[in-house]
Design a protein around this motif. Structure first.
Motif, short mmCIF file in Angstrom:
data_model
loop_
_atom_site.label_atom_id
_atom_site.label_comp_id
_atom_site.label_asym_id
_atom_site.label_seq_id
_atom_site.Cartn_x
_atom_site.Cartn_y
_atom_site.Cartn_z
N LEU A 1 0.86 -1.17 0.00
CA LEU A 1 0.00 0.00 0.00
C LEU A 1 0.90 1.22 0.00
O LEU A 1 1.71 1.42 0.90
N LEU A 2 0.77 2.06 -1.04
CA LEU A 2 1.72 3.14 -1.28
C LEU A 2 1.16 4.53 -0.98
O LEU A 2 1.91 5.50 -0.93
N GLY A 3 -0.16 4.61 -0.81
CA GLY A 3 -0.79 5.88 -0.49
C GLY A 3 -1.99 5.65 0.40
O GLY A 3 -2.63 4.59 0.35
N VAL A 4 -2.32 6.64 1.24
CA VAL A 4 -3.48 6.52 2.12
C VAL A 4 -4.05 7.91 2.37
O VAL A 4 -3.31 8.90 2.37
N HIS B 1 -14.41 9.09 5.49
CA HIS B 1 -13.82 8.46 4.31
C HIS B 1 -12.37 8.04 4.58
O HIS B 1 -11.58 8.83 5.10
N ALA B 2 -12.04 6.80 4.20
CA ALA B 2 -10.68 6.29 4.32
C ALA B 2 -10.39 5.42 3.10
O ALA B 2 -11.15 4.49 2.80
N LEU C 1 -8.30 0.16 -1.75
CA LEU C 1 -9.07 -0.34 -0.62
C LEU C 1 -9.88 0.81 -0.05
O LEU C 1 -9.36 1.90 0.15
N LYS C 2 -11.15 0.55 0.23
CA LYS C 2 -12.02 1.53 0.84
C LYS C 2 -12.57 0.97 2.15
O LYS C 2 -12.98 -0.19 2.21
N ARG C 3 -12.56 1.82 3.17
CA ARG C 3 -13.11 1.38 4.45
C ARG C 3 -14.62 1.58 4.45
O ARG C 3 -15.11 2.67 4.16
N GLU C 4 -15.34 0.50 4.76
CA GLU C 4 -16.79 0.54 4.91
C GLU C 4 -17.12 0.00 6.29
O GLU C 4 -17.04 -1.20 6.53
N GLY C 5 -17.49 0.91 7.20
CA GLY C 5 -17.67 0.51 8.59
C GLY C 5 -16.34 0.13 9.19
O GLY C 5 -15.40 0.94 9.21
N THR C 6 -16.21 -1.10 9.64
CA THR C 6 -14.94 -1.58 10.20
C THR C 6 -14.19 -2.47 9.22
O THR C 6 -13.10 -2.95 9.55
N ALA D 1 -10.47 9.53 -10.67
CA ALA D 1 -11.29 10.36 -9.79
C ALA D 1 -12.49 9.56 -9.30
O ALA D 1 -13.01 8.68 -9.99
N SER D 2 -12.94 9.91 -8.09
CA SER D 2 -14.13 9.31 -7.50
C SER D 2 -14.97 10.42 -6.89
O SER D 2 -14.44 11.38 -6.33
N SER D 3 -16.28 10.28 -6.99
CA SER D 3 -17.19 11.25 -6.37
C SER D 3 -17.97 10.64 -5.22
O SER D 3 -18.81 11.33 -4.62
N ASP D 4 -17.70 9.38 -4.90
CA ASP D 4 -18.49 8.67 -3.90
C ASP D 4 -17.63 8.01 -2.83
O ASP D 4 -17.91 6.90 -2.38
N GLY D 5 -16.56 8.70 -2.44
CA GLY D 5 -15.72 8.19 -1.36
C GLY D 5 -14.86 7.01 -1.74
O GLY D 5 -14.33 6.32 -0.86
#
Length: 319
Positions: free
Chosen positions: A82-85, A91-92, A102-107, A142-146
């Motif tokens: 993982l090279l960027g965060v 939003h994570a 990778l997108k965090r959804e809840g836990t 680009a993303s508009s939804d997290g």
């Protein structure tokens, strides 16, 4: 200009040079956390007291107390680097090898399809969930939804670089209005306003730029890269000029506080300015002259920057 790609091997294969001419007292780095020799941390992001650090292999750490303590996250669904965060509000997002998002959804962390296999090197997200990710061979998404869905928005690179060249893009920032700023090879810094399809050239030169810090309000912005390159902008990134940080090292990360203290990470080198880049000194301790450190950030209300790097280390830089 040599066409290079910052990668998992960056810390082991690139060499920095020793800094010269320190005019003020050095800042001090203290290890907060040390991993194994096989660990590496490439990126860190803070929103208030919440922070995430990302690295290899599939390594994510979290703090909720302003970087006093860090907890390794379990069940991260990858062994890729993982090279960027980026973290902002709810939003994570983490990005890495082979187009990984990778997108965090809840836990839980979930893999997101991006439509690219190119290495993603940097990601930024704002409070509304608008995000940008950049990487190898001119990739800009680009993303508009997290971070749930992504679309390519890369510039027409022939307008900004030699024909047939798709420059690697190493750094990205999106502000709360949705304006995107990116930086990479050939000292390119480009900007796209929210709602526009047009990219504007803000800077071009020789050295690759590996990191961006876009200051808010009247605070200065900075970009750093090869050959000790430090660029500064006093107008929120609309124009840039080079400043002398007293080094020729490869510089990999930059962070600036609201009171104009600037810390720059790199290969066997770390630089600190107490006055917005007018004067510079080295950073003592923490193995900064023998190891590489890359990602850097600052929790809200903290007087110290936090840098991450080789051997899974997290340094606190007191200045």
């Amino acid at each position: 200009m040599k066409h290079i790609l910052k990668s998992v091997a960056c810390g082991a294969t690139l060499l920095g040079l020793v800094a010269i001419g320190d005019a003020t007292a050095a800042a001090t780095a203290t290890p907060v956390l040390t991993g194994t020799v096989h660990d590496a941390l490439f990126a860190v992001s803070f929103d208030g007291n919440h922070g995430l650090a990302a690295g290899a292999p599939g390594y994510l750490l979290e703090t909720t107390d302003g970087a006093k303590t860090w907890t390794p996250l379990k069940n991260v669904p990858t062994r890729l680097a993982l090279l960027g965060v980026a973290v902002k509000g709810d939003h994570a997002i983490a990005v890495g090898q082979q187009g990984l998002v990778l997108k965090r959804e809840g836990t839980e962390w979930k893999k997101i399809e991006t439509g690219t296999q190119e290495r993603l090197l940097s990601v930024s997200v704002n409070a509304s969930g608008a995000a940008v990710a950049v990487g190898g061979f001119g990739t800009v998404l680009a993303s508009s939804d997290g971070g749930s869905t992504w679309s390519p928005i890369k510039p027409v690179w022939a307008d900004f670089a030699e024909a047939g060249t798709d420059p690697h893009v190493y750094a990205a920032h999106i502000d709360e209005a949705g304006t995107i700023t990116i930086a990479g090879e050939f000292s390119l810094i480009l900007r796209k306003a929210a709602g526009s399809d047009q990219w504007k050239l803000l800077n071009k030169g020789e050295a690759s730029l590996f990191a961006l810090h876009i200051g808010s309000g009247n605070n200065a912005s900075y970009a750093v890269g090869q050959d000790g390159t430090v660029l500064r902008s006093a107008d929120a990134g609309a124009s840039w000029s080079r400043i002398d940080a007293g080094t020729q090292a490869i510089l990999l990360g930059v962070s600036a506080s609201s009171d104009n203290r600037v810390t720059v990470t790199g290969m066997r080198e770390m630089r600190y300015s107490p006055d917005g880049g007018s004067s510079w000194t080295g950073v003592n301790g923490g193995g900064v002259n023998t190891l590489w450190y890359q990602g850097i950030g600052q929790p809200e209300g903290s007087t110290a920057a936090l840098a991450v790097g080789q051997a899974g280390r997290i340094l606190k830089i007191d200045n």
